[in-house]
Design an enzyme around this catalytic site. Structure first.
Site, mmCIF file in Angstrom:
data_model
loop_
_atom_site.group_PDB
_atom_site.id
_atom_site.type_symbol
_atom_site.label_atom_id
_atom_site.label_comp_id
_atom_site.label_asym_id
_atom_site.label_seq_id
_atom_site.Cartn_x
_atom_site.Cartn_y
_atom_site.Cartn_z
ATOM 1 N N GLY A 105 -25.535 -54.740 -90.727
ATOM 2 C CA GLY A 105 -26.966 -55.064 -90.591
ATOM 3 C C GLY A 105 -27.195 -56.535 -90.881
ATOM 4 O O GLY A 105 -26.645 -57.076 -91.835
ATOM 5 N N ARG A 110 -24.032 -71.949 -91.460
ATOM 6 C CA ARG A 110 -24.162 -73.421 -91.466
ATOM 7 C C ARG A 110 -23.316 -74.029 -92.580
ATOM 8 O O ARG A 110 -22.599 -75.019 -92.378
ATOM 9 C CB ARG A 110 -25.643 -73.755 -91.662
ATOM 10 C CG ARG A 110 -25.968 -75.221 -91.880
ATOM 11 C CD ARG A 110 -27.482 -75.338 -92.057
ATOM 12 N NE ARG A 110 -27.931 -76.686 -92.312
ATOM 13 C CZ ARG A 110 -28.078 -77.195 -93.525
ATOM 14 N NH1 ARG A 110 -27.787 -76.475 -94.594
ATOM 15 N NH2 ARG A 110 -28.519 -78.423 -93.666
ATOM 16 N N ARG A 146 -21.685 -53.260 -85.666
ATOM 17 C CA ARG A 146 -20.828 -52.398 -86.495
ATOM 18 C C ARG A 146 -19.727 -51.932 -85.540
ATOM 19 O O ARG A 146 -20.003 -51.184 -84.615
ATOM 20 C CB ARG A 146 -21.639 -51.222 -87.048
ATOM 21 C CG ARG A 146 -22.714 -51.666 -88.026
ATOM 22 C CD ARG A 146 -23.406 -50.500 -88.708
ATOM 23 N NE ARG A 146 -24.301 -50.984 -89.754
ATOM 24 C CZ ARG A 146 -25.622 -51.048 -89.641
ATOM 25 N NH1 ARG A 146 -26.220 -50.616 -88.563
ATOM 26 N NH2 ARG A 146 -26.365 -51.507 -90.634
ATOM 27 N N CYS A 147 -18.500 -52.416 -85.772
ATOM 28 C CA CYS A 147 -17.424 -52.228 -84.788
ATOM 29 C C CYS A 147 -16.477 -51.101 -85.209
ATOM 30 O O CYS A 147 -15.698 -51.259 -86.152
ATOM 31 C CB CYS A 147 -16.664 -53.549 -84.643
ATOM 32 S SG CYS A 147 -15.236 -53.439 -83.563
ATOM 33 N N ASP A 189 -21.016 -53.723 -97.408
ATOM 34 C CA ASP A 189 -19.824 -52.998 -97.853
ATOM 35 C C ASP A 189 -18.938 -52.507 -96.703
ATOM 36 O O ASP A 189 -17.714 -52.556 -96.801
ATOM 37 C CB ASP A 189 -20.177 -51.870 -98.825
ATOM 38 C CG ASP A 189 -21.128 -50.853 -98.238
ATOM 39 O OD1 ASP A 189 -21.695 -51.120 -97.156
ATOM 40 O OD2 ASP A 189 -21.308 -49.785 -98.845
ATOM 41 N N THR A 226 -26.517 -58.738 -97.240
ATOM 42 C CA THR A 226 -27.184 -57.451 -97.004
ATOM 43 C C THR A 226 -28.524 -57.430 -97.736
ATOM 44 O O THR A 226 -28.609 -57.918 -98.863
ATOM 45 C CB THR A 226 -26.326 -56.249 -97.477
ATOM 46 O OG1 THR A 226 -27.164 -55.087 -97.578
ATOM 47 C CG2 THR A 226 -25.688 -56.466 -98.834
ATOM 48 N N ASP A 257 -29.785 -54.865 -98.847
ATOM 49 C CA ASP A 257 -29.792 -53.726 -99.772
ATOM 50 C C ASP A 257 -29.372 -54.057 -101.207
ATOM 51 O O ASP A 257 -29.616 -53.285 -102.113
ATOM 52 C CB ASP A 257 -28.872 -52.616 -99.239
ATOM 53 C CG ASP A 257 -29.449 -51.941 -98.011
ATOM 54 O OD1 ASP A 257 -30.665 -52.052 -97.793
ATOM 55 O OD2 ASP A 257 -28.677 -51.320 -97.261
ATOM 56 N N ASP A 300 -26.551 -53.817 -102.553
ATOM 57 C CA ASP A 300 -25.729 -52.733 -103.112
ATOM 58 C C ASP A 300 -24.259 -53.118 -103.209
ATOM 59 O O ASP A 300 -23.371 -52.377 -102.819
ATOM 60 C CB ASP A 300 -25.895 -51.461 -102.262
ATOM 61 C CG ASP A 300 -25.552 -51.696 -100.794
ATOM 62 O OD1 ASP A 300 -25.466 -52.869 -100.379
ATOM 63 O OD2 ASP A 300 -25.377 -50.710 -100.070
ATOM 64 N N ARG A 309 -57.373 -43.866 -101.243
ATOM 65 C CA ARG A 309 -56.320 -43.053 -100.649
ATOM 66 C C ARG A 309 -55.003 -43.137 -101.417
ATOM 67 O O ARG A 309 -54.735 -44.130 -102.088
ATOM 68 C CB ARG A 309 -56.037 -43.557 -99.226
ATOM 69 C CG ARG A 309 -56.966 -42.975 -98.228
ATOM 70 C CD ARG A 309 -56.689 -43.529 -96.848
ATOM 71 N NE ARG A 309 -57.512 -42.843 -95.881
ATOM 72 C CZ ARG A 309 -57.851 -43.317 -94.696
ATOM 73 N NH1 ARG A 309 -57.421 -44.508 -94.324
ATOM 74 N NH2 ARG A 309 -58.594 -42.612 -93.876
ATOM 75 N N ARG A 364 -30.683 -47.214 -97.310
ATOM 76 C CA ARG A 364 -30.086 -45.922 -96.980
ATOM 77 C C ARG A 364 -29.323 -45.365 -98.174
ATOM 78 O O ARG A 364 -29.379 -44.198 -98.466
ATOM 79 C CB ARG A 364 -29.158 -46.100 -95.780
ATOM 80 C CG ARG A 364 -28.713 -44.803 -95.172
ATOM 81 C CD ARG A 364 -28.066 -44.981 -93.825
ATOM 82 N NE ARG A 364 -27.322 -46.245 -93.715
ATOM 83 C CZ ARG A 364 -27.150 -46.881 -92.568
ATOM 84 N NH1 ARG A 364 -27.675 -46.414 -91.454
ATOM 85 N NH2 ARG A 364 -26.450 -47.992 -92.521
ATOM 86 N N ALA A 394 -46.669 -49.901 -108.008
ATOM 87 C CA ALA A 394 -46.617 -48.520 -107.505
ATOM 88 C C ALA A 394 -46.564 -47.526 -108.670
ATOM 89 O O ALA A 394 -46.028 -47.837 -109.734
ATOM 90 C CB ALA A 394 -45.374 -48.358 -106.633
ATOM 91 N N LEU A 432 -57.882 -43.967 -108.551
ATOM 92 C CA LEU A 432 -58.052 -43.710 -107.127
ATOM 93 C C LEU A 432 -57.035 -44.388 -106.208
ATOM 94 O O LEU A 432 -56.774 -43.916 -105.121
ATOM 95 C CB LEU A 432 -59.482 -44.063 -106.714
ATOM 96 C CG LEU A 432 -60.516 -43.175 -107.415
ATOM 97 C CD1 LEU A 432 -61.916 -43.673 -107.144
ATOM 98 C CD2 LEU A 432 -60.384 -41.727 -107.005
ATOM 99 N N ARG A 464 -35.985 -56.684 -92.304
ATOM 100 C CA ARG A 464 -34.721 -57.372 -92.044
ATOM 101 C C ARG A 464 -34.917 -58.734 -91.388
ATOM 102 O O ARG A 464 -33.987 -59.544 -91.366
ATOM 103 C CB ARG A 464 -33.829 -56.487 -91.160
ATOM 104 C CG ARG A 464 -33.130 -55.394 -91.919
ATOM 105 C CD ARG A 464 -31.631 -55.416 -91.723
ATOM 106 N NE ARG A 464 -31.250 -55.231 -90.364
ATOM 107 C CZ ARG A 464 -30.746 -54.089 -89.870
ATOM 108 N NH1 ARG A 464 -30.600 -53.040 -90.650
ATOM 109 N NH2 ARG A 464 -30.401 -54.008 -88.635
#
Ligand code: F6P
Length: 327
Positions: A15, A25, A76-77, A107, A130, A132, A134, A167, A176, A191, A219, A260
């Site tokens: 990704g 560069r 992704r090969c 990874d 990445t 992520d 991770d 709401r 993922r 949050a 609320l 991304r």
């Protein structure tokens, strides 16, 4: 004594992440500075197998530091994960005399690099690219800061409309296998709940807590869910919440791939530049099969194998912070 490298290839794989261009560069310009020939490999490992490899110079990387995506494209090969694919790749590199590789990716990309550099005499240096975050052995990955800031900007906007309508919003962010984007963007936007793959989601507890907040007339409620949360993404969570709290006005928003893209933040440009420079220095110093990271503001080298296996862990303290601050 390690063999001296003279021609190196650079590729981006997996990704994409904002800041990959800044890293390319840095690799090209540092390589040129030390008198190396530098080649850009197109579409990740596919480019080595298909011989889609182009010489790069200082001018080839002009005007890209501020651009998202990757000028080398990415993929992704699957073929690279076969012995035949890797042999083909090796022969193509040998024909061009490329004797060192810099792989910018996550990874999956490091797994490929690790196998390749064990099989053949081509040293591989990984740079963590990445969104992520991770990857073990580094405090930063190229692209995470931009992605998380994009998520924060979007969630702040969602809060405005959530507040206007009283709401509940269930917002899905990327990740993922990793909850860092959810954790950081969720805390930064206030949050109430953050659901991540690293922790089991107790849906009953979530519903009870939302009920309690409704009772207290709190609320504006936002739940940030990582796409890889074991309970499922935002739609799955919303399904249960709507069943259990039918009078709550609930909406879902999936942020998706906007996370991304975009111009990399200053931090991502800086770490990409620093890591790209360090990757070339590493090859010249004779390192191989390592990922360049930054730990406690110093360059840190982790065996690719280890960077992949021991992913970053999310500490219990973060979870406690979320609970306290959202009360
Ligand atoms: O780059 C990592 C990642 O963004 C994950 O968080 C996400 O699940 C995945 O990529 C999506 O990949 P793709 O663009 O191939 O669907």
């Amino acid at each position: 004594m390690a063999k001296k490298v003279t021609k190196i290839g650079v590729l981006t794989s997996g990704g994409d992440s904002p800041g990959m261009n800044a890293a390319i560069r840095a690799v090209v310009r540092t390589g040129n500075y030390y008198g190396l020939e530098v080649f850009g490999i197109m579409r990740g490992y596919s480019g080595i197998i298909d011989n889609d490899i182009v010489p790069m110079h200082s001018r080839s990387v002009a005007n890209i530091i501020q651009r998202g995506g990757t000028i080398l494209k990415t993929a992704r090969c699957k073929e690279f994960f076969t012995p035949e694919g890797r042999l083909k790749a090796y022969n193509n590199l040998k024909k061009l005399g490329i004797d060192g590789l810099v792989i910018i990716g996550g990874d999956g990309s490091f797994r490929g690099a690790d196998i390749f550099s064990r099989e053949f005499d081509i040293p591989c240096i990984g740079l963590p690219g990445t969104i992520d975050k991770d990857i073990a052995g580094t405090d930063f990955t190229i692209g995470f800061d931009t992605a998380v800031n994009t998520a924060v900007e979007a969630i702040d906007k969602i809060r405005d409309t959530a507040d206007a309508h009283d709401r509940l919003f269930i917002i899905e962010v990327m990740g993922r296998d990793a909850g860092y984007i959810a954790l950081h963007s969720g805390i930064a936007t206030g949050a109430e709940h953050i659901l991540i793959p690293e922790r089991k989601t107790d849906i009953e507890e979530l519903v009870a807590s939302l009920q309690e907040k409704e009772r207290r007339k709190k609320l504006v409620n936002m739940v940030v869910v990582a796409e890889g949360d074991e309970f499922g993404g935002a739609n799955e969570v919303a399904k249960v919440v709507k069943e259990r709290l039918p009078t709550t006005d609930t909406r879902v928003c999936i942020l998706g791939h906007i996370q991304r893209g975009g111009s990399p933040t200053c931090l991502d440009r800086l770490i990409a530049s620093r890591m790209g420079y360090a990757a070339v220095e590493s090859l010249l110093e004779g390192r191989h099969n390592v990922m360049v990271g930054i730990l406690n503001n110093r360059m840190h080298y982790t065996l690719l194998e280890r960077a992949v296996k021991s992913k970053q862990k999310i500490s219990e303290e973060w979870i406690k912070i979320v609970k306290i601050l959202a009360s």
